[in-house]
Motif scaffolding. Sequence first.
Motif, PDB file in Angstrom:
ATOM      1  N   UNK A  12       0.421   9.675  -6.437  1.00 61.24           N
ATOM      2  CA  UNK A  12       0.407   9.656  -4.822  1.00 61.24           C
ATOM      3  C   UNK A  12       0.184   8.083  -4.296  1.00 61.24           C
ATOM      4  N   UNK A  13       1.228   8.053  -3.499  1.00 63.35           N
ATOM      5  CA  UNK A  13       1.030   6.608  -2.616  1.00 63.35           C
ATOM      6  C   UNK A  13       0.748   6.794  -1.024  1.00 63.35           C
ATOM      7  N   UNK A  14      -0.373   6.353  -0.565  1.00 72.54           N
ATOM      8  CA  UNK A  14      -0.685   6.799   0.840  1.00 72.54           C
ATOM      9  C   UNK A  14      -0.471   5.751   1.599  1.00 72.54           C
ATOM     10  N   UNK A  15       0.378   6.029   2.914  1.00 72.09           N
ATOM     11  CA  UNK A  15       0.851   4.964   3.836  1.00 72.09           C
ATOM     12  C   UNK A  15       0.060   5.518   5.231  1.00 72.09           C
ATOM     13  N   UNK A  16      -1.056   5.150   5.723  1.00 64.75           N
ATOM     14  CA  UNK A  16      -1.764   5.559   6.830  1.00 64.75           C
ATOM     15  C   UNK A  16      -0.872   4.900   8.137  1.00 64.75           C
ATOM     16  N   UNK A  17      -0.236   5.776   8.716  1.00 70.63           N
ATOM     17  CA  UNK A  17       0.716   5.270  10.080  1.00 70.63           C
ATOM     18  C   UNK A  17       0.194   6.130  11.191  1.00 70.63           C
ATOM     19  N   UNK A  59       6.495  10.370 -11.564  1.00 70.59           N
ATOM     20  CA  UNK A  59       6.972  10.539 -10.056  1.00 70.59           C
ATOM     21  C   UNK A  59       5.876  10.007  -9.164  1.00 70.59           C
ATOM     22  N   UNK A  60       6.257   9.362  -8.305  1.00 67.81           N
ATOM     23  CA  UNK A  60       5.249   8.661  -7.012  1.00 67.81           C
ATOM     24  C   UNK A  60       6.070   9.301  -5.919  1.00 67.81           C
ATOM     25  N   UNK A  61       5.122  10.058  -5.117  1.00 64.27           N
ATOM     26  CA  UNK A  61       5.216  10.609  -3.611  1.00 64.27           C
ATOM     27  C   UNK A  61       4.473   9.801  -2.829  1.00 64.27           C
ATOM     28  N   UNK A  62       5.236   8.964  -1.919  1.00 67.84           N
ATOM     29  CA  UNK A  62       4.702   8.152  -0.841  1.00 67.84           C
ATOM     30  C   UNK A  62       4.494   9.219   0.235  1.00 67.84           C
ATOM     31  N   UNK A  63       3.410   9.139   0.880  1.00 67.54           N
ATOM     32  CA  UNK A  63       2.893  10.115   2.032  1.00 67.54           C
ATOM     33  C   UNK A  63       2.546   9.150   3.133  1.00 67.54           C
ATOM     34  N   UNK A  64       3.446   9.389   4.180  1.00 65.06           N
ATOM     35  CA  UNK A  64       3.154   8.620   5.377  1.00 65.06           C
ATOM     36  C   UNK A  64       2.669   9.705   6.459  1.00 65.06           C
ATOM     37  N   UNK A  65       1.297   9.379   6.844  1.00 68.91           N
ATOM     38  CA  UNK A  65       0.632  10.190   7.585  1.00 68.91           C
ATOM     39  C   UNK A  65      -0.655   9.626   8.069  1.00 68.91           C
ATOM     40  N   UNK A  66      -1.676  10.571   8.193  1.00 70.49           N
ATOM     41  CA  UNK A  66      -3.160  10.136   8.664  1.00 70.49           C
ATOM     42  C   UNK A  66      -4.037   9.482   7.371  1.00 70.49           C
ATOM     43  N   UNK A  67      -3.432   9.146   6.410  1.00 69.07           N
ATOM     44  CA  UNK A  67      -4.205   8.817   5.221  1.00 69.07           C
ATOM     45  C   UNK A  67      -4.660   9.752   4.173  1.00 69.07           C
ATOM     46  N   UNK A  68      -5.730   9.740   3.314  1.00 70.19           N
ATOM     47  CA  UNK A  68      -6.074  10.598   2.484  1.00 70.19           C
ATOM     48  C   UNK A  68      -7.576  10.671   2.271  1.00 70.19           C
ATOM     49  N   UNK A  69      -8.093  11.687   1.958  1.00 70.95           N
ATOM     50  CA  UNK A  69      -9.620  11.857   1.621  1.00 70.95           C
ATOM     51  C   UNK A  69      -9.766  11.782   0.208  1.00 70.95           C
ATOM     52  N   UNK A  70     -10.118  10.577  -0.448  1.00 71.21           N
ATOM     53  CA  UNK A  70     -10.096  10.599  -1.676  1.00 71.21           C
ATOM     54  C   UNK A  70     -11.298  11.547  -2.626  1.00 71.21           C
ATOM     55  N   UNK A  71     -12.236  11.940  -2.136  1.00 66.48           N
ATOM     56  CA  UNK A  71     -13.121  12.679  -2.845  1.00 66.48           C
ATOM     57  C   UNK A  71     -12.981  14.236  -2.740  1.00 66.48           C
ATOM     58  N   UNK A  72     -11.382  14.418  -2.344  1.00 69.73           N
ATOM     59  CA  UNK A  72     -11.107  15.762  -2.638  1.00 69.73           C
ATOM     60  C   UNK A  72     -10.914  16.097  -4.065  1.00 69.73           C
ATOM     61  N   UNK A  73     -11.292  17.222  -4.518  1.00 71.82           N
ATOM     62  CA  UNK A  73     -10.929  17.587  -5.896  1.00 71.82           C
ATOM     63  C   UNK A  73      -9.502  17.525  -6.224  1.00 71.82           C
ATOM     64  N   UNK A  74      -8.804  17.655  -5.261  1.00 74.39           N
ATOM     65  CA  UNK A  74      -7.067  17.672  -5.126  1.00 74.39           C
ATOM     66  C   UNK A  74      -6.398  16.351  -5.552  1.00 74.39           C
TER      67      UNK A  74
END
Length: 285
Positions: free
Chosen positions: A231-236, A129-144
Amino acid sequence: MKTLGLSHVLQILTCILLLTPSFSKDDRKIYIVYMGEYPKGVEFTESLHTSMVQSAISRKLAPDTLVHSYKSFNGFVARLTKEESERMKEMDDVVSVIPNRVHSVQTSRSWDFLGFPENVQRTKVESNTIVGVLDSGIWPNSSSFTDEGFGPPPQKWKGTCHNFTCNNKIIGAKYFRLDGVFAQEDIISPTDNIGHGSHCASTAAGNSVSNANLFGLGSGTARGGVPSARIAVYKICWTNGCETADILAGFDAAIMDGVDIISLSVGYAGVIHVEYFQDVFAIGA
């Protein structure tokens, strides 16, 4: 015959300049032209949108007039004057012409507040399952967002990573700023420097992270609703907010890339009612 003095000539020229319409870049604003879906048998073509813009304007088409063409639906972004946008509304097949606005990020409560237990039986389907997150981006260094224990992305995935190093957890990352204007604080990549996008991504599909706390207080396990999802990130969203054209570009890219779910925590600031075909969130969704 009386000869006009220099002062009279200058006055006449000034009046002519004041009465002549000016179409400088500053007079044009960004609009989204929405036309629904493409007619049957008609594939995406930017030339259709170019010809429509040319028909609406009364001057030579500048290179930056057509800003962007959407692909998953029939629509485009253009720099137009108010008068040109009104002419565009009258064209056949145009559903609506939407001014580019700035929207604000919003958020929701945690899964624990909603009563979803942490320990439930998971299936392998969730990892596809791929969740596309439309937001301010993502911090890749997080343990999450580490990819320990994750295999390669699902074969159905068509997305890519732009100016960003992905892994088997964050499998796609793109950013959109169609007007090309960035604030000094902005990171011109899918990297999140606001925090809201990372929060929403981890809420939807963040890994289970033990001993999460706030300066030693409230220690517990931080997790997303489906920790094994990709997770797929779309920084908008940027320092000044989230613009209409960028929001639709994020929807468009997520659909073309093949996400299964779209997560969007952005909304109108102080607006009570928006007409359906003027509602960027309704159109995108």
